[in-house]
Motif scaffolding. Structure first.
Motif, PDB file in Angstrom:
ATOM      1  N   ARG A 180       0.831  -1.205   0.000  1.00  0.00           N
ATOM      2  CA  ARG A 180       0.000   0.000   0.000  1.00  0.00           C
ATOM      3  C   ARG A 180       0.871   1.264   0.000  1.00  0.00           C
ATOM      4  NH1 ARG A 180      -5.247   0.436   2.024  1.00  0.00           N
ATOM      5  NH2 ARG A 180      -4.942  -1.587   3.042  1.00  0.00           N
ATOM      6  N   GLU A 181       1.875   1.276   0.854  1.00  0.00           N
ATOM      7  CA  GLU A 181       2.743   2.458   0.953  1.00  0.00           C
ATOM      8  C   GLU A 181       3.433   2.750  -0.377  1.00  0.00           C
ATOM      9  OE1 GLU A 181       6.715   3.872   3.483  1.00  0.00           O
ATOM     10  OE2 GLU A 181       5.615   2.067   4.060  1.00  0.00           O
ATOM     11  N   ALA A 182       3.941   1.689  -1.028  1.00  0.00           N
ATOM     12  CA  ALA A 182       4.652   1.889  -2.296  1.00  0.00           C
ATOM     13  C   ALA A 182       3.707   2.392  -3.386  1.00  0.00           C
ATOM     14  CB  ALA A 182       5.314   0.585  -2.723  1.00  0.00           C
ATOM     15  N   LEU A 183       2.510   1.800  -3.482  1.00  0.00           N
ATOM     16  CA  LEU A 183       1.582   2.210  -4.543  1.00  0.00           C
ATOM     17  C   LEU A 183       1.013   3.594  -4.300  1.00  0.00           C
ATOM     18  CD1 LEU A 183      -0.358  -1.116  -5.266  1.00  0.00           C
ATOM     19  CD2 LEU A 183       1.516  -0.089  -6.564  1.00  0.00           C
ATOM     20  N   LEU A 184       0.794   3.959  -3.048  1.00  0.00           N
ATOM     21  CA  LEU A 184       0.287   5.307  -2.764  1.00  0.00           C
ATOM     22  C   LEU A 184       1.310   6.367  -3.142  1.00  0.00           C
ATOM     23  CD1 LEU A 184      -1.577   4.855   0.646  1.00  0.00           C
ATOM     24  CD2 LEU A 184      -2.561   5.088  -1.635  1.00  0.00           C
ATOM     25  N   THR A 185       2.579   6.068  -2.921  1.00  0.00           N
ATOM     26  CA  THR A 185       3.633   7.008  -3.327  1.00  0.00           C
ATOM     27  C   THR A 185       3.612   7.208  -4.832  1.00  0.00           C
ATOM     28  OG1 THR A 185       5.017   6.350  -1.453  1.00  0.00           O
ATOM     29  CG2 THR A 185       6.116   7.454  -3.294  1.00  0.00           C
ATOM     30  N   ILE A 186       3.440   6.125  -5.598  1.00  0.00           N
ATOM     31  CA  ILE A 186       3.379   6.236  -7.062  1.00  0.00           C
ATOM     32  C   ILE A 186       2.108   6.965  -7.485  1.00  0.00           C
ATOM     33  CG2 ILE A 186       3.247   4.905  -9.199  1.00  0.00           C
ATOM     34  CD1 ILE A 186       4.875   2.716  -7.750  1.00  0.00           C
ATOM     35  N   ALA A 187       0.991   6.699  -6.778  1.00  0.00           N
ATOM     36  CA  ALA A 187      -0.288   7.331  -7.126  1.00  0.00           C
ATOM     37  C   ALA A 187      -0.240   8.848  -6.984  1.00  0.00           C
ATOM     38  CB  ALA A 187      -1.408   6.767  -6.249  1.00  0.00           C
ATOM     39  N   ASP A 188       0.682   9.357  -6.177  1.00  0.00           N
ATOM     40  CA  ASP A 188       0.814  10.811  -6.039  1.00  0.00           C
ATOM     41  C   ASP A 188       1.163  11.475  -7.365  1.00  0.00           C
ATOM     42  OD1 ASP A 188       0.176  10.874  -3.354  1.00  0.00           O
ATOM     43  OD2 ASP A 188       2.257  10.672  -2.693  1.00  0.00           O
ATOM     44  N   GLY A 189       1.716  10.701  -8.296  1.00  0.00           N
ATOM     45  CA  GLY A 189       2.068  11.255  -9.599  1.00  0.00           C
ATOM     46  C   GLY A 189       0.964  11.158 -10.626  1.00  0.00           C
ATOM     47  N   ALA A 190      -0.185  10.590 -10.245  1.00  0.00           N
ATOM     48  CA  ALA A 190      -1.303  10.458 -11.184  1.00  0.00           C
ATOM     49  C   ALA A 190      -2.002  11.804 -11.368  1.00  0.00           C
ATOM     50  CB  ALA A 190      -2.294   9.415 -10.676  1.00  0.00           C
ATOM     51  N   ALA A 191      -2.729  11.915 -12.495  1.00  0.00           N
ATOM     52  CA  ALA A 191      -3.420  13.178 -12.793  1.00  0.00           C
ATOM     53  C   ALA A 191      -4.442  13.509 -11.706  1.00  0.00           C
ATOM     54  CB  ALA A 191      -4.095  13.077 -14.159  1.00  0.00           C
ATOM     55  N   ASP A 192      -5.252  12.533 -11.304  1.00  0.00           N
ATOM     56  CA  ASP A 192      -6.212  12.747 -10.209  1.00  0.00           C
ATOM     57  C   ASP A 192      -5.726  11.977  -8.998  1.00  0.00           C
ATOM     58  OD1 ASP A 192      -6.543  10.392 -11.518  1.00  0.00           O
ATOM     59  OD2 ASP A 192      -8.741  10.399 -11.470  1.00  0.00           O
ATOM     60  N   ALA A 193      -4.671  12.473  -8.358  1.00  0.00           N
ATOM     61  CA  ALA A 193      -3.932  11.745  -7.331  1.00  0.00           C
ATOM     62  C   ALA A 193      -4.823  11.318  -6.164  1.00  0.00           C
ATOM     63  CB  ALA A 193      -2.768  12.592  -6.824  1.00  0.00           C
ATOM     64  N   ALA A 194      -5.653  12.232  -5.660  1.00  0.00           N
ATOM     65  CA  ALA A 194      -6.457  11.911  -4.476  1.00  0.00           C
ATOM     66  C   ALA A 194      -7.419  10.764  -4.762  1.00  0.00           C
ATOM     67  CB  ALA A 194      -7.212  13.149  -4.009  1.00  0.00           C
ATOM     68  N   ALA A 195      -8.107  10.817  -5.888  1.00  0.00           N
ATOM     69  CA  ALA A 195      -9.059   9.757  -6.229  1.00  0.00           C
ATOM     70  C   ALA A 195      -8.338   8.441  -6.519  1.00  0.00           C
ATOM     71  CB  ALA A 195      -9.885  10.174  -7.441  1.00  0.00           C
ATOM     72  N   THR A 196      -7.148   8.522  -7.122  1.00  0.00           N
ATOM     73  CA  THR A 196      -6.387   7.305  -7.408  1.00  0.00           C
ATOM     74  C   THR A 196      -5.892   6.659  -6.115  1.00  0.00           C
ATOM     75  OG1 THR A 196      -5.687   8.190  -9.553  1.00  0.00           O
ATOM     76  CG2 THR A 196      -4.403   6.371  -8.656  1.00  0.00           C
TER      77      THR A 196
END
Length: 534
Positions: free
Chosen positions: A126-142
């Protein structure tokens, strides 16, 4: 009394219904699935690093590390985890998807992974994927979508542990009626307590060879809980398929003649250990199901065997060291004199008005042989009179890279030398130069053992309380007793002093570690284990 099957079934939720219910509960939507599919392209380049870090954490802790049998198994599990990450972010979450998740949970159960590690392991992902998700266009929803799917995955995997626990409770209930039982609790029985304090596992067999008694030490030794072992065939569960001597020993015991048998034991996690069985048959009397016929005591002798082998090697090395010290001093002085006279004779020949080429060539051969003897004497003294360790903080990854980089071109050109290093920093307190010498010896030997174009792997790993270095090759293997290869002057090479592995063993022992070898055709592995702190 056993719980009626109909009642037990009624207590269980249908596994196929659980994912749908959980998706509604956490409000996992089609938009979440779409966001996860978009995240996959961003996360895929990081999958290998995530998996590497995940298993490095596993190696640090005894309970989690206990389910790892060997590096081949770890490699398979790493590939499976990469495939799971790809599936997790695949965007399709149907019944087939969650059936795959359920099978993963059952694999955890079969391997004996304590359920407490499942949620904490998921937190690393979870920690690793959330860090990567911060770079997504809609980071909070991702990020929210990642949390929802991981929560569902965790719940489905934990259902496997719940199902396993229910099945175990059913077995316990049936075993209670059948008369099978664990041994008395240590606090209730002085004899049982004494056996466990002595490190002896107690297993009782019924008239058909079924296990009817299984104490806590037996569970620790084998990895099977008592309810998982009770009622099962002892031979099928705990004897190796080719252990015909063990079966014969068990059949041959009588009430007045017990048997002692040493054999391999494969634990629930797949690790191979060595066990000493003491087999006894109870006095003859009418038997019914559930009554004891054979009583078996077992002791884990894996460490004892390793210590005995290490002691034999060190005794031989100590005797050789005494001989080498005296021999080196006796040889060094004549060698120095011979070297001096060769130099004087060479200068005289060069100053001679006659053609002295043949004489100079002969002197060159003599000088080279004297130099080789000088190196042998130096190796003698290195082995017999090792230098005190100069301890400092050493990075094993940096050490491995440096030693491989410093190998001669003709060494690394003969074989493919690959590095298999942890992603996280792995440091220990050691003498870096002495360890570099050990690693160089092992790499050079491995390269020489393989055919041209062969493969050599240099591996560093963290384990609970220690670090491991491995040098692995795909050569023909070692013929004969592997203990003898650490003897001074033992060599299969046309050149060399035969002291390389002897010196390596001494250096590792000085660090409080062990140097072991496993070899078969196509795979030879030298394994150095070192304490993280001196």
């Amino acid at each position: 009394m056993p719980v009626p099957t109909a009642v037990t079934s009624a207590l269980r939720l249908k596994t196929v219904d659980i994912p749908e219910e959980l998706q509604r509960y956490v409000r996992f939507t089609d938009d979440d699935a779409r966001r996860l599919r978009s995240l996959r392209d961003l996360a895929a380049p990081h999958f290998e690093d995530i998996v590497g870090s995940f298993y490095e954490r596993v190696r640090e802790h005894e309970g989690a590390h206990a389910v790892l049998a060997d590096e081949a198994q770890v490699a398979r599990m790493q590939r499976s985890l990469v495939a799971w990450l790809e599936r997790l972010l695949g965007g399709t979450y149907d019944a087939a998807y969650f059936e795959h998740t359920r099978r993963i949970g059952m694999a955890h159960v079969r391997a004996g992974l304590p359920p407490r590690y499942v949620p904490v392991a998921m937190s690393l992902i979870r920690e690793a994927l959330l860090t990567i998700a911060d770079g997504a266009a809609d980071a909070a929803a991702t990020r929210a979508a990642v949390c929802r799917i991981l929560d569902i995955e965790l719940a489905v995997m934990m259902e496997s542990h719940r199902e396993d626990m229910e099945a175990r409770l059913d077995r316990i209930a049936r075993q209670t009626v059948a008369g099978a039982r664990p041994a008395p609790r240590p606090e209730d029985d002085l004899g049982a307590r004494s056996l466990q304090l002595a490190g002896l596992a107690t297993i009782g067999l019924g008239p058909r060879g079924e296990i009817v008694m299984f104490d806590g030490e037996a569970a620790r030794l084998t990895g099977y809980a008592a309810d998982e072992a009770l009622g099962r065939s002892f031979e099928e569960l705990l004897l190796l398929p080719d252990d015909h001597a063990g079966r014969a020993a068990l059949e041959g015991v009588t009430p007045t003649a017990s048997a002692v048998h040493e054999a391999g034991l494969v634990t629930r996690s797949g690790k191979l250990g060595q066990v000493r069985w003491i087999m006894a048959r109870l006095p003859e009397m009418p038997r019914v199901d559930g009554e004891l016929v054979h009583l078996l005591l077992a002791r884990d002798i894996s460490q004892e065997r390793n210590l005995q082998q290490r002691a034999r090697v060190e005794e031989r090395l100590a005797a050789m060291a005494t001989l080498a010290t005296g021999l080196a001093h006796e040889i060094r002085n004549p060698l120095n004199g011979a070297q001096l006279h060769v130099s004087v004779l060479e200068r005289a020949l060069r100053a001679s008005p006659f053609d002295a080429k043949e004489g100079l060539d002969t002197l060159g051969v003599v000088r080279d042989e004297i130099q080789r003897l000088s190196w042998l004497v130096a190796d003698f003294l290195e082995f017999a009179r090792p230098r005190p360790l100069q301890l400092s903080e050493v990075s094993l990854s940096a050490l491995c890279r440096r030693v491989v980089r410093e190998r001669p071109v003709d060494t690394v050109g003969r074989a493919s030398v690959q590095l298999d290093l942890p992603a996280a920093e792995l440091s220990l307190e050691a003498d870096g130069e002495r360890l570099a010498e050990v690693l160089g010896i092992l790499i050079d030997n491995a390269v020489e053992a393989v055919a041209p174009g062969g493969r050599v792997v240099v591996r560093a790993r963290r384990e609970p309380h220690r670090a491991c270095l491995e040098v692995e090759d795909d050569g023909a293997g070692i013929d004969g007793d592997t203990v003898s290869i650490f003897d001074a002057f033992y060599t299969t090479k046309a050149t060399g002093t035969g002291l390389g592995l002897t010196i390596a063993h001494r250096v590792v022992s000085d660090h409080g570690g062990t140097l072991q070898v496993d070899s078969k055709p196509g795979l030879t592995r030298f394994r150095v284990t070192l304490p993280l702190q001196q």
